[in-house]
Design an enzyme around this catalytic site. Structure first.
Site, short mmCIF file in Angstrom:
data_model
loop_
_atom_site.label_atom_id
_atom_site.label_comp_id
_atom_site.label_asym_id
_atom_site.label_seq_id
_atom_site.Cartn_x
_atom_site.Cartn_y
_atom_site.Cartn_z
N TYR A 372 0.78 -1.14 0.01
CA TYR A 372 -0.15 -0.07 -0.02
C TYR A 372 0.95 1.25 0.06
CZ TYR A 372 -4.03 2.69 1.27
OH TYR A 372 -5.15 3.54 1.41
N CYS A 373 0.44 2.17 -1.09
CA CYS A 373 1.26 3.55 -0.94
C CYS A 373 2.79 3.24 -1.25
CB CYS A 373 0.84 4.35 0.32
SG CYS A 373 1.23 5.96 -0.03
#
Length: 636
Positions: A372-373
């Protein structure tokens, strides 16, 4: 690129010196505006207005007393010898705006034309106001965006005076934006910075942010006899004190939530830990599970429980309930002792150590990963490292709002150039880390009209407590970044884009993203201010394996944390294969609801085999403590 499910190709909150992917968060709904008296009605008496003169005088005295407390909270650390670190940021801002001013001031005719344009706008507003006062119909010279919540109160339209004030502000801010856009010969990065700075200044000086120029705030002050201002000043003093002499704006009621009490509740155990992370394995809820386990790599700039908020919003719980064996990394909140930990340490002691542990606990050598990210950026770099070294333990992967190529990285790039990085690295060297508040400020500034100024008005002028909101609690629960790791990330991603160019190295190995050939699911969100969808798409095209690119509605957080039961937003997929994002978007198919079931179908097509549910630790590892563990509970 192709999709396993269908042919594919890659299917969207002080001026800090730092950048971070973490987090931009959707704000809580603004309170509905109250009614406004007709603008030309007979003046109301004090009693009709709700103003009690004696009470008002008493509240003014209290306001002075509370303002003294706010000043004392601000001065306390400075009297102890602590200094502000804004001088370099202010100097950089003035230098940037100076480049724009130089273009207009070096040519007298050009300067006169610019001034004439501005004065012409003011005169048009004045003429329209005179017509409105005379009862004649008139069209506004400048109107706010329909989505702009700052001017939704009826007072901005019904009162000719406030309407004129609003239009004069819009004329000025539009003029300032045009001055930047029309300045010729500016370096693209300088222009980008100037546009961002002008937007921040314009947002800050909006008449909606001041008591005497906001009709709603005037009504609030009169009806409460100034009690709102007393409460607001008290809130201000508390927030300055909480921030150690720096204003720390509360976006939510921080007492309403607690990790482990009403957030991060999915049952599980910490089965491994080192100085950088804890590894959590979640307790199965189904009789059988997919044979291939799932390892989640969250961003270290934020805490992992964004994926495990309340049970109704938890992606982790949903995955467990769908019959997956789920592990997640919980990064430590580092201090100066970890200053030298870099990107390769986070790969080696984070992802690699987790892969080793997952194999022991699950009995499976190969694993599916989810990044994520910035956790996804680290995961992509790790995949390139593994491709170069012949390590095939990752069978497939998912990237959630992950940038690999930073060419189109958006407004966060305004914080990264050689001069700003040198200043930030000097400060990080002194402390050993970057304060989490610096990153939080940078993210909030990306959407200051959603994540800063509404809370200034609500907390300090209306004197109200912010609404309890779990996403904003998580957003405020910031973490520090080790100096070496953060410097590597900013230089090799935002500044030089070395990972995408094949010039970056991890542990002495040069990274080539084109050698990553595992199946990948790449999710972007349409309104993402941190990882813009075009940027995510371009990065996904660097991979040589089959990629399914999906575009979810909403932003960096709400677009990801979107449980199917709520049936919110939509997603787009199956656009035409190719490097052009706009062509992909034009041909993509829109589907209602959450992207989660689409991901599950994709995952099952690659990993259909099932086995009996696994015990936590697999009988080989002794659990250390209950999820969510202690690392995630450490506050900055």
């Amino acid at each position: 690129m192709t999709s396993s499910a269908a042919p594919f190709v890659p299917s969207p909150e002080p001026i800090p010196s730092a950048v971070m992917p973490a987090p931009s968060v959707e704000s809580a709904p603004a309170p509905a505006p109250t009614a406004v008296p007709a603008p030309l009605a007979a003046p109301e008496t004090d009693e009709q207005k709700g103003l009690n003169v004696e009470t008002f005088a008493h509240n003014l005295a209290q306001l002075v007393e509370e303002s003294g407390k706010a000043v004392a909270a601000y001065l306390a650390p400075r009297e102890a010898g602590h200094t502000d670190d804004l001088a370099d940021d202010i100097a950089d801002a003035l230098k940037t705006v100076g480049h724009v001013a130089e273009y207009w001031m070096t040519d007298p005719q050009r300067a006169v034309e610019a001034q004439t344009r501005l004065m012409g706008g003011y005169l048009s507003v004045w003429a329209g106001t005179m017509k409105k006062l005379a009862g004649e119909p008139t069209e506004p010279v400048a109107a706010p965006d329909p989505k702009d919540s700052r001017f939704k109160d009826e007072g901005w339209r019904e009162s000719p005076i406030f309407d004129a004030l609003k239009q004069a502000y819009l004329v000025t801010s539009n003029w300032a934006n045009d001055m930047v856009k029309e300045a010729e010969g500016l370096d693209p990065h300088v222009r980008h910075k100037a546009e961002f700075l002008v937007k921040q200044i314009s947002n800050a000086v909006s008449p909606s942010n001041f008591v005497l120029t906001n009709p709603e705030l005037i009504r609030e002050t009169l009806s409460s006899s100034g009690e709102n201002l007393v409460k607001g000043m008290r809130n201000l003093a508390e927030d300055i004190s909480e921030g150690g002499g720096t204003l720390k704006i509360r976006q939510t009621d921080m007492t309403a939530f607690e990790v482990g009490r009403n957030l991060a509740l999915t049952p599980g155990k910490v089965i491994y830990q080192n100085e950088l992370m804890q590894l959590i394995q979640y307790t199965p809820t189904t009789a059988s599970v997919k044979k291939t386990p799932v390892l989640i790599v969250p961003p270290w700039i934020n805490k992992f429980y964004i994926l495990d908020l309340t049970p109704e919003k938890s992606l982790i719980k949903w995955l467990v309930d769908q019959g997956l064996t789920v592990f997640t990394i919980s990064w430590v909140n580092p201090d100066a002792r970890l200053a030298a930990k870099g990107f390769d340490d986070y790969m080696r002691d984070g992802i690699m150590a987790a892969l080793d542990t997952v194999a022991i606990a699950s009995g499976e050598r190969r694993v599916h990963t989810v990044g994520y990210c910035v956790g996804g950026t680290l995961l992509a770099s790790t995949l390139a490292y593994m491709a170069e070294t012949g390590d095939d333990r990752i069978a497939s992967t998912t990237f959630l709002t992950t940038q690999i190529d930073f060419t189109h990285a958006g407004d966060l790039k305004v914080f990264v150039d050689e001069e700003q990085l040198a200043v930030m690295e000097r400060k990080m060297k002194q402390m050993g880390y970057l304060e989490g508040s610096k990153m939080a400020s940078a993210f909030n500034m990306l959407r200051s009209n959603d994540l800063i100024w509404p809370y200034v008005v609500n907390n300090y002028m209306k004197g109200k407590a912010p609404f309890p909101f779990d996403l904003l609690f998580w957003n405020a629960d910031s973490t520090r970044m080790p100096a070496a790791n953060h410097s590597y990330y900013l230089r090799n991603c935002y500044l030089s884009n070395n990972i995408a160019k094949g010039k970056a190295e991890l542990a002495g190995v040069k990274l080539d993203m084109h050698k990553v050939s595992v199946p990948a699911y790449s999710l972007a969100t349409r309104e993402d201010h941190i990882a813009p969808p075009k940027s995510v798409y371009v990065g996904a095209n660097l991979l040589s394996g089959p990629v399914r690119y999906v575009l979810a509605g909403s932003g960096h957080i709400a677009g990801v944390v979107n449980p199917p039961a709520k049936n919110k937003y939509q997603y787009w997929s199956d656009g035409p294969i190719g490097p052009d994002y706009d062509l992909w978007l034009e041909g993509a198919q829109e589907r209602k609801g959450s992207w989660w079931p689409d991901w599950l179908n994709w995952f099952a097509s690659w990993h259909p085999d099932e086995v009996p549910a696994r015990d936590v630790g697999g009988g080989r590892l002794t659990p250390i403590e209950d999820a969510p563990g202690r690392y995630v509970k450490e506050r900055s």
